[in-house]
Design a protein around this motif. Structure first.
Motif, PDB file in Angstrom:
ATOM      1  N   THR A   1       0.820  -1.208   0.000  1.00 43.18           N
ATOM      2  CA  THR A   1       0.000   0.000   0.000  1.00 43.18           C
ATOM      3  C   THR A   1       0.855   1.260   0.000  1.00 43.18           C
ATOM      4  O   THR A   1       0.590   2.198  -0.745  1.00 43.18           O
TER       5      THR A   1
ATOM      6  N   GLY B   1       1.168   1.702  -3.748  1.00 44.52           N
ATOM      7  CA  GLY B   1      -0.107   2.376  -3.889  1.00 44.52           C
ATOM      8  C   GLY B   1      -1.299   1.456  -4.080  1.00 44.52           C
ATOM      9  O   GLY B   1      -2.349   1.894  -4.516  1.00 44.52           O
ATOM     10  N   GLN B   2      -1.127   0.183  -3.760  1.00 42.97           N
ATOM     11  CA  GLN B   2      -2.231  -0.767  -3.902  1.00 42.97           C
ATOM     12  C   GLN B   2      -2.870  -1.009  -2.535  1.00 42.97           C
ATOM     13  O   GLN B   2      -2.225  -1.508  -1.629  1.00 42.97           O
ATOM     14  N   LEU B   3      -4.149  -0.682  -2.413  1.00 43.93           N
ATOM     15  CA  LEU B   3      -4.820  -0.849  -1.136  1.00 43.93           C
ATOM     16  C   LEU B   3      -5.210  -2.310  -0.931  1.00 43.93           C
ATOM     17  O   LEU B   3      -5.691  -2.951  -1.861  1.00 43.93           O
TER      18      LEU B   3
ATOM     19  N   LEU C   1      -6.184  -4.835 -10.979  1.00 41.33           N
ATOM     20  CA  LEU C   1      -6.920  -3.744 -10.348  1.00 41.33           C
ATOM     21  C   LEU C   1      -5.946  -2.805  -9.683  1.00 41.33           C
ATOM     22  O   LEU C   1      -4.891  -3.215  -9.214  1.00 41.33           O
ATOM     23  N   LYS C   2      -6.332  -1.529  -9.616  1.00 40.04           N
ATOM     24  CA  LYS C   2      -5.393  -0.622  -8.974  1.00 40.04           C
ATOM     25  C   LYS C   2      -6.025   0.090  -7.793  1.00 40.04           C
ATOM     26  O   LYS C   2      -7.233   0.298  -7.730  1.00 40.04           O
ATOM     27  N   GLY C   3      -5.151   0.452  -6.856  1.00 44.25           N
ATOM     28  CA  GLY C   3      -5.515   1.305  -5.738  1.00 44.25           C
ATOM     29  C   GLY C   3      -6.712   0.823  -4.950  1.00 44.25           C
ATOM     30  O   GLY C   3      -6.801  -0.335  -4.562  1.00 44.25           O
ATOM     31  N   ALA C   4      -7.655   1.746  -4.755  1.00 46.65           N
ATOM     32  CA  ALA C   4      -8.784   1.481  -3.888  1.00 46.65           C
ATOM     33  C   ALA C   4      -9.713   0.403  -4.453  1.00 46.65           C
ATOM     34  O   ALA C   4     -10.383  -0.307  -3.705  1.00 46.65           O
ATOM     35  N   TYR C   5      -9.731   0.271  -5.781  1.00 46.99           N
ATOM     36  CA  TYR C   5     -10.477  -0.809  -6.433  1.00 46.99           C
ATOM     37  C   TYR C   5     -10.081  -2.159  -5.842  1.00 46.99           C
ATOM     38  O   TYR C   5     -10.905  -2.974  -5.473  1.00 46.99           O
TER      39      TYR C   5
ATOM     40  N   GLY D   1      -8.738  -2.573  -3.044  1.00 43.90           N
ATOM     41  CA  GLY D   1      -9.164  -2.585  -1.650  1.00 43.90           C
ATOM     42  C   GLY D   1     -10.507  -3.275  -1.486  1.00 43.90           C
ATOM     43  O   GLY D   1     -10.684  -4.111  -0.598  1.00 43.90           O
TER      44      GLY D   1
END
Lengths: 296, 357
Positions: free
Chosen positions: B46, B50-52, B110-114, B116
């Motif tokens: 994270t 930057g990956q949640l 998938l990236k970031g909050a996606y 998550g």
């Protein structure tokens, strides 16, 4: 066949409720680019207000107060936290909402304790009979109210100035701001609408056949997250489709779980997440989400 | 110079602590160190990439239950492979990595909050499996954890061991194990972050397209970091299981994953030191509040009105997360480095990104 029809009707009704939650989630994402993990706590707050107030002021005023309260809480979160955070990264913004969620949920579960709070709704446990098919009145009302709210929202989104401003700022914030759209106000409005929708959803998550509002109601609301993401996080129609898919799958898996005993007890509760994973494997942007393309 | 002093002082403290502190604080320290290992893992994912991930608790569960299943002998309705415990620990970490790898078609795309939200699924599916796969997990009651045994040396209360007149029970032995594992984990993560992979990960976080254009295989990196972070989670799970001596399914729920995200934000995103500082803060706070609840205002015993220590600490670190993001970008670690710069009167040079943050 009767069982199937009953399960399907229940599923569609629950799906409409999930769609209400998912819709709010998607509006917030479109307007302020925040994945709002505090959504379940907004919902719990709205439901809690209704349950707390209805003995003294009656059900309908209490519902109104719950809706207004959740909308206000949404505005407060946007105004005090989201707007002031300088974090550029979406992940960090998402984590802030987790922080907000931890604070709100801790306080609310402390208030609720181990109680199961009645919502004081006029439909109670009455059942509607349509030929051989019987369905709880609350479910029919949920379907109707959710349908009306969703239609109203979509029409507003399409035809009112507010809706145009919201769509414009979601499309291209900078240009919209140059055209005179006040981004802060658009985002504030989105949080308010999302809070209000969540409060209505809270009511229907806590009425018959569920015993009432308790501290786990927020966890049930989490099932709207898969609904939002499998429809596509930036698509309002996707939120509706996702909500219905989640609701129907859950109802069918729960209804037929004795036939699927090998999957273990309570498979209905995890079914939404299974469906989400399967859909994401095929379409990473969700069913109706825009696939992101970049020109270099 | 000052850095050397800090290092020596920390090392001395780590060695001396078990001789003086009582078991309560030793256990708290062991949990904090296990949490630090897990937090380093999720900070790689994270903070640096930057990956949640909301599913970190799931990988802790895989590590903990993997170790128990592989090392226990099968007894009654509970299955087990009865492998030597060190081998079981290593395999359990590998198992967590495999679980992360199985999720990689999603984790890579998938990236970031996606991501998550997608990883929320892991938590709920994981809980479902933990409660239902009774022959492996022991269901609702969980399973006892066999103590680790390396070359005949057992990390448990018996056989008794006296070192310099201090009885060395399980807590004291586990303390040293945890220190060693934390050091190894931190050293490896530093290597990853300061080397070529670290730069690639930061570029993916800051600008995905730019990373792709410069030749970083974005999807492969995302999947790879996800696997690495789940292996850290697995190691943390093994450590927690050894400390608890009993695995309980509820422990590995969503709150645990949220705790880990809170840790890295409070401590400082994207660095090893931040993960360790945040882990210490989040896991020691409830213990402190529990221990001194009589002396603190507003905090009462559970059920007596007021805030219970657990509630108060959740509240406090929820507030800490929000405060850090609003006012202290860089977290506790950023605060320390800014204080040090202010003392030294140095202004960070813009070309040095680490001091500028």
């Amino acid at each position: 066949m009767t069982t199937f029809a009953e399960l399907l009707l229940n599923g569609i009704s629950m799906g409409a409720v999930y769609a209400l939650i998912a819709l709010g989630f998607v509006i917030i994402f479109k307007a302020s680019e925040v994945v709002n993990f505090a959504h379940a706590s907004l919902l719990l707050a709205g439901g809690f207000l209704v349950a707390e107030l209805h003995p003294s002021i009656g059900f309908w005023p209490a519902l109104l107060a719950g809706v207004a309260g959740a909308a206000l809480l949404g505005c407060l979160v946007e105004f005090l936290v989201i707007r002031r955070s300088k974090a550029a990264s979406h992940s960090v913004l998402a984590i802030v909402t987790i922080g907000v969620d931890i604070i709100l949920v801790t306080e609310l579960t402390r208030q609720i304790g181990t109680d199961v709070m009645a919502m004081g709704d006029p439909w109670r446990d009455k059942v509607l009979h349509l030929g051989p098919v019987s369905i709880a009145q609350t479910r029919v009302v949920a379907l109707l109210i959710a349908g009306v709210l969703i239609t109203a929202f979509l029409l507003a989104f399409k035809y009112t100035g507010w809706g145009v401003a919201m769509r414009a700022s979601a499309e291209d914030g900078e240009t919209a701001a140059l055209m005179g759209v006040r981004l802060g106000r658009v985002s504030l409005g989105a949080w308010a609408v999302a809070g209000a929708l969540a409060a209505v959803a809270a009511l229907f998550l806590a009425v018959f056949p569920t015993p009432g509002l308790d501290r786990t109601t927020g966890v049930i609301a989490l099932k709207a997250f898969p609904a939002a993401i499998l429809g596509g996080l930036d698509s309002t129609t996707g939120a509706l489709a996702g909500g219905l898919i989640v609701g129907v799958t859950e109802a069918l898996m729960t209804g037929y779980q004795s036939e699927m005993a090998f999957l273990g007890r309570g498979i209905g509760d995890v079914a939404p997440y299974l469906v989400m994973i399967i859909i994401l494997l095929v379409r990473p942007a969700g069913l109706l989400g825009t696939r992101e393309l970049t020109r270099v | 110079m000052s850095k050397a002093i800090i290092t020596v002082a920390t090392a001395a403290a780590a060695v001396l602590v078990p001789f003086y502190l009582e078991a309560f604080w030793l256990m708290a320290g062991i949990f904090a160190m296990s949490a630090a290992v897990g937090a380093i893992g999720i900070n790689l994912l994270t903070g640096a990439t930057g990956q949640l991930s909301m599913g970190h608790g799931f990988f802790l569960a895989v590590g903990a239950y993997g170790y128990v299943y592989l090392s226990s002998d099968s007894a009654g309705h509970l299955g087990g492979l009865g492998l030597p415990t060190p081998l079981a620990a290593v395999l359990a970490i590998g198992l967590a990595g495999v679980a992360g790898g199985l999720f990689s078609p999603i984790a890579g795309r998938l990236k970031g909050a996606y991501l998550g939200i997608a990883t929320l699924a892991l938590i709920f599916l994981g809980q479902h499996v933990l409660f239902n796969a009774e022959p492996v997990t022991g269901g609702y009651n969980g399973r006892p954890v066999p103590p680790l045994e390396i070359f005949g040396f057992t990390f448990a209360d018996s056989p008794e061991l006296m070192v310099l007149g201090v009885p060395f029970g399980g807590a004291e032995k586990l303390w040293f194990l945890a220190v060693a594992l934390l050091l190894a984990a931190a050293w490896f993560a530093r290597g990853v972050l300061h080397g070529r992979p670290g730069r690639a990960m930061n570029t993916i976080r800051d600008h995905e397209t730019a990373a792709g254009v410069m030749g970083v295989p974005v999807a492969r990196y995302r999947a790879g970091v996800f696997v690495l972070s789940s292996m850290y989670g697995g190691l943390a799970g093994v450590m927690v299981a050894l400390a608890f001596q009993q695995t309980v399914p509820e422990y590995f729920g969503m709150l645990l994953s949220l705790d880990y995200l809170a840790m890295i934000v409070i401590g400082g995103l994207g660095s090893v030191g931040g993960a360790v500082a945040g882990a210490a803060f989040v896991s020691l706070l409830p213990q402190l509040l529990t221990r001194y609840s009589d002396a603190l205002p507003l905090i009462a015993a559970p059920g007596a009105g007021g805030y219970s220590p657990a509630e108060a600490s959740r509240m406090l670190y929820g507030i800490a997360v929000v405060t850090v993001v609003l006012f202290l970008p860089g977290g506790l670690l950023g605060l320390v480095s800014r204080a040090r710069q202010a003392l030294a009167g140095k202004v960070p040079h813009p070309s040095n990104p680490r001091s500028a943050r």
